[in-house]
Design a protein around this motif. Structure first.
Motif, short mmCIF file in Angstrom:
data_model
loop_
_atom_site.label_atom_id
_atom_site.label_comp_id
_atom_site.label_asym_id
_atom_site.label_seq_id
_atom_site.Cartn_x
_atom_site.Cartn_y
_atom_site.Cartn_z
N THR A 82 64.47 45.76 80.89
CA THR A 82 64.15 45.08 79.82
C THR A 82 62.90 45.82 79.46
O THR A 82 61.98 46.16 80.02
N ILE A 84 60.03 45.70 75.80
CA ILE A 84 59.76 44.77 74.60
C ILE A 84 59.15 45.76 73.61
O ILE A 84 58.19 46.68 74.01
N ALA A 93 47.74 41.48 75.17
CA ALA A 93 47.18 40.94 76.37
C ALA A 93 47.42 39.85 77.00
O ALA A 93 47.90 39.38 77.92
N LEU A 96 50.78 40.19 78.56
CA LEU A 96 50.79 40.72 79.84
C LEU A 96 50.04 39.73 81.11
O LEU A 96 50.60 39.72 82.04
N GLN A 97 49.35 38.75 80.34
CA GLN A 97 48.65 37.86 81.34
C GLN A 97 49.85 36.91 81.67
O GLN A 97 49.97 36.41 82.78
N ARG A 99 52.73 37.38 82.52
CA ARG A 99 53.39 38.16 83.56
C ARG A 99 52.99 37.68 84.80
O ARG A 99 53.89 37.56 85.85
N LEU A 101 51.67 34.70 85.57
CA LEU A 101 51.57 33.08 85.70
C LEU A 101 52.87 32.56 86.28
O LEU A 101 53.99 33.40 86.49
N GLU B 131 46.64 28.40 85.50
CA GLU B 131 46.54 29.72 86.07
C GLU B 131 45.56 30.65 85.28
O GLU B 131 44.84 31.15 85.70
N MET B 132 45.59 30.20 83.98
CA MET B 132 44.78 31.09 83.22
C MET B 132 43.40 30.68 83.21
O MET B 132 42.71 31.51 82.93
N LEU B 192 39.26 34.44 77.71
CA LEU B 192 40.15 33.65 77.05
C LEU B 192 40.05 33.63 75.45
O LEU B 192 41.10 33.82 74.73
N THR B 195 41.90 36.99 74.65
CA THR B 195 43.43 36.88 74.53
C THR B 195 44.13 35.96 73.58
O THR B 195 44.86 36.25 73.08
N LEU B 196 43.25 35.01 73.52
CA LEU B 196 43.72 33.80 72.50
C LEU B 196 43.07 33.65 71.03
O LEU B 196 43.60 33.25 70.12
N PHE B 270 38.62 40.72 82.88
CA PHE B 270 40.07 40.45 82.99
C PHE B 270 41.02 40.95 82.20
O PHE B 270 41.87 41.77 82.32
N GLY B 271 40.68 40.30 80.80
CA GLY B 271 41.81 40.71 79.83
C GLY B 271 41.66 42.39 79.62
O GLY B 271 42.87 42.89 79.82
N HIS B 274 43.71 44.12 81.97
CA HIS B 274 45.24 44.09 81.86
C HIS B 274 45.60 45.02 80.86
O HIS B 274 46.72 45.67 81.14
N VAL B 275 44.93 45.22 79.88
CA VAL B 275 45.56 46.14 78.78
C VAL B 275 45.68 47.50 79.28
O VAL B 275 46.44 48.04 79.13
N ARG B 277 46.05 48.25 82.47
CA ARG B 277 47.07 48.49 83.40
C ARG B 277 48.37 48.23 82.87
O ARG B 277 49.33 48.72 83.51
N SER B 278 48.47 48.11 81.53
CA SER B 278 49.67 47.70 80.97
C SER B 278 50.65 48.63 81.21
O SER B 278 51.79 48.66 81.38
N GLY B 282 53.45 47.33 83.36
CA GLY B 282 54.35 46.47 82.32
C GLY B 282 55.74 47.24 82.43
O GLY B 282 56.19 48.31 82.89
N ARG B 283 56.73 46.22 81.93
CA ARG B 283 58.10 46.68 81.78
C ARG B 283 58.37 47.28 80.90
O ARG B 283 59.57 48.07 80.40
N ALA B 284 57.31 47.34 79.98
CA ALA B 284 57.38 48.06 78.50
C ALA B 284 57.78 49.47 78.62
O ALA B 284 57.33 50.24 79.71
#
Lengths: 378, 284
Positions: A82, A84, A93, A96-97, A99, A101, B131-132, B192, B195-196, B270-271, B274-275, B277-278, B282-284
């Protein structure tokens, strides 16, 4: 802004074994319910293909709910390759996060109803066992505290005890008088109504006198005090325990039983006989008043009949029980407050427990003593 | 006070709040900008918590204007108010978790009340929130009384974030935590927030928090905001209270470390991590 979330399969775009999914709308908390249904449908009906592209270009908004559902979609599609596409940079972000959880299961093992019932029985038995140990421990602690108070009278908190007597004794007088007065009246009325049918009106006085002095007066008072003071003791000391006040006392070198429990229990032991006396008198007064107004029996007749019907022994039997009932109420409250845990709910639960258990024990004690007195002929 | 090019989420104008005698807040004005972390400091008893509680409607105001996203909270209808309340989350100083519910149920509570979700999604989302904020699955069936201070704060933050709010109010989020725990919590808030895209209004006493996570700081004294701005503004201020707060004995400036010292406590983000490492993971 809050467009309906969409997730549709465009089968004709399947080129080279790949299927494209188009996502649109708001993937947010408000729409999470609809979105979940959409995703479940796609996951359930997804064909065996080499790869799936999820086009997120037209998604207007995405929050953690949407990001999680996207992740659930990806996991649901399982092994397929798959991708995206077109996800806005600001949501990257978050997706990715998501993923990371929910990788571990939180499901608690559910028991079958039979196991649960057995589990409950077992736990209850263990609880009863602990309760008994706690009561014995409490009695031991109290005895030790009394011993200490006898050896070093100056450590006994006399002021505190007087204050508690004021609280549980003096301030309970009006309500106790009112209730026992009414109970006495009701007893007399019922007696008159039924005894009159076979012309035994006068024996109402015997019934009211013996019943009130031996049983009802002290029982009513004990039940009232258990509801009024036993509960407040449990709640009070329990909340002190919750806020570490008991621990603070301990670290200062005080035994909480000395400081908190002994004055309260002694106050109950002192107050209960006094209240029982007052309550019994009010009940007899209520009975006499009812005989006069409802049964047409003059007060003189009532009093002289009463003098014949009862003797000092009846009065003593009732009164002798009162201090022990005070001890029971106080000790149960003391045990329950130990069981209070951190939550507000447990405080409420234990307060209820204290009232129920002390009323139960008081009645049980009364019943056992009634049989005992009958056996030895008092 | 508002900077150009950034929109104001919370606008407080000439707010007066008093309990009987002299007012605690006296014609206070403050702007909170979108997607910033605003640190709010002041002496104990200066009224920081009162301001926060007034904005969220727990304390009635005597006079003045409070606008959230352009909606005047004083004049808003019940339903408009509900819509605003739905968009903010509050972390109380002592957590204020419901003691008779488990951690998971605490987080689920607002979601269950506001949204109609399947129980599977409810469980998943609540666990995701936990978890977040860095709690593990084995915590979620515990009761608040069984948690440590740090875990309580995290669980309370998860509940505050349950409905994906835009604005988060934090009342002394790092008080009662050890410096390492406080540092982790700061990082968490920062992550957070990124990210949010949260707007964070943080009442705090923690100088480290102010240095590491806050975009802007507002100082409350004598019932008013006496100065607001980033750390350099604070350090440049000549107001005696601000001076002793940011340049006093316990500040980071003492000992020659200087503000350059500040990022030391910060962990790898953290955030960001991840970006970066994406591309690999990532599966992207």
């Amino acid at each position: 802004m809050n467009g309906e979330p969409l997730l549709e399969t465009a089968s004709q775009t399947a080129v080279g074994g790949r299927v494209a999914l188009y996502a649109a709308g708001a993937w947010t908390a408000e729409r999470a319910g609809e979105l979940e249904r959409l995703i479940d449908r796609v996951v359930a009906g997804h064909p065996k293909v080499d790869g799936i592209d999820i086009d997120m270009q037209r998604v207007e908004r995405l929050d953690t709910f949407g990001a999680w559902l996207l992740e659930r979609l990806l996991r649901g599609l399982g092994g397929a390759d798959t991708r995206i596409i077109g996800l806005a940079e600001r949501y990257r972000a978050l997706v990715l996060q998501a993923r990371e959880l929910n990788r571990t299961s939180t499901a608690q093992a559910r028991m079958s109803s039979l196991t649960a019932a057995l589990d409950l029985v077992g736990r209850t038995v263990v609880h009863i066992g602990r309760d008994i140990v706690a009561v014995v421990g409490m009695i031991g602690g109290l005895t030790a505290a009394v011993g200490r108070a006898v050896v070093h009278p100056c450590t006994f908190r006399f002021t505190s005890m007087v204050h508690q007597i004021d609280r549980v004794g003096w301030r309970a007088v009006p309500i106790i008088l009112l209730i026992t007065f009414l109970i006495g009246g009701i007893l007399a009325q019922q007696g008159l109504f039924h005894f009159r049918q076979f012309g035994a009106d006068v024996y109402v006085v015997d019934m009211v006198g013996i019943l009130v002095l031996r049983e009802v007066g002290v029982l009513m008072v004990a039940v009232m005090v258990a509801g009024r003071s036993g509960s407040s003791y449990t709640a009070e000391i329990g909340s002190m325990k919750m806020r570490e006040e008991i621990d603070a006392l301990r670290t200062m070198g005080f035994d909480p039983i000395d400081v908190l429990l002994l004055p309260r229990i002694l106050a109950l032991i002192f107050a209960l006989p006094c209240l029982t006396f007052l309550g019994s008198m009010a009940a007899l007064y209520g009975g006499g008043l009812m005989c006069w107004l409802y049964g047409g029996m003059s007060p003189e007749v009532f009093l002289s009949r009463m003098r014949e019907a009862i003797d000092l022994q009846d009065f003593a039997v009732g009164l002798i029980k009162a201090p022990f009932m005070g001890l029971i109420i106080g000790a149960v409250a003391g045990v329950q407050r130990l069981a209070v845990r951190g939550s507000a709910e447990s405080l409420g639960l234990k307060t209820t427990d204290a009232v129920v258990k002390s009323i139960f024990l008081v009645i049980l004690f009364d019943g056992v003593l009634a049989m005992f007195f009958a056996a030895i002929g008092i | 006070m508002a900077e150009l090019g950034k929109d104001v989420v919370i606008r407080v104008r000439d707010l007066v709040v008093g309990f009987g005698g002299s007012p605690v807040l006296d014609r206070l004005s403050l702007d909170v900008l979108r997607s910033e972390i605003l640190g709010f400091v002041g002496a104990s008893g200066a009224g920081k918590s009162v301001l926060m509680r007034t904005i969220i409607g727990l304390v009635p105001k005597t006079a003045g204007l409070i606008e959230v996203d352009g909606v005047d909270l004083g004049a808003a209808t019940m339903s408009a108010r509900r819509r605003i309340e739905r968009r903010w989350g509050i972390l109380f100083q002592h957590g204020a978790l419901f003691s008779s519910l488990t951690v998971l149920q605490n987080v689920q509570f607002p979601i269950r009340e506001y949204l109609r979700l399947s129980s599977r999604l409810l469980d998943e989302v609540a666990l995701a929130k936990l978890e977040m904020v860095g709690l593990t699955a084995d915590v979620c069936h515990k009761y608040p009384s069984e948690l440590s201070g740090g875990m309580t704060k995290r669980a309370a933050l998860a509940r505050a974030l349950a409905l994906d709010p835009d604005i988060v109010f934090l009342d002394e989020p790092t008080s009662g935590l050890d410096p390492i725990g406080a540092g982790e919590f700061d990082d968490l808030i920062r992550t957070l927030q990124r990210t949010l895209g949260l707007t964070v209004f943080m009442v705090t006493h923690d100088l480290d928090s102010l240095h590491t996570v806050c975009d802007r700081i507002a100082v409350l004294a004598d019932g008013q905001v006496i100065t607001a701005g980033p750390i350099p503004t604070m350090l440049a201020s000549e107001h005696p209270w601000v001076k002793s707060y940011f340049r006093g004995k316990r500040s980071r400036i003492d000992g020659g470390g200087g503000p350059a010292h500040a990022p030391e406590r910060r962990k790898p983000d953290f955030g960001q991590d991840h970006v970066q490492r994406s591309a690999v993971v990532g599966r992207a």
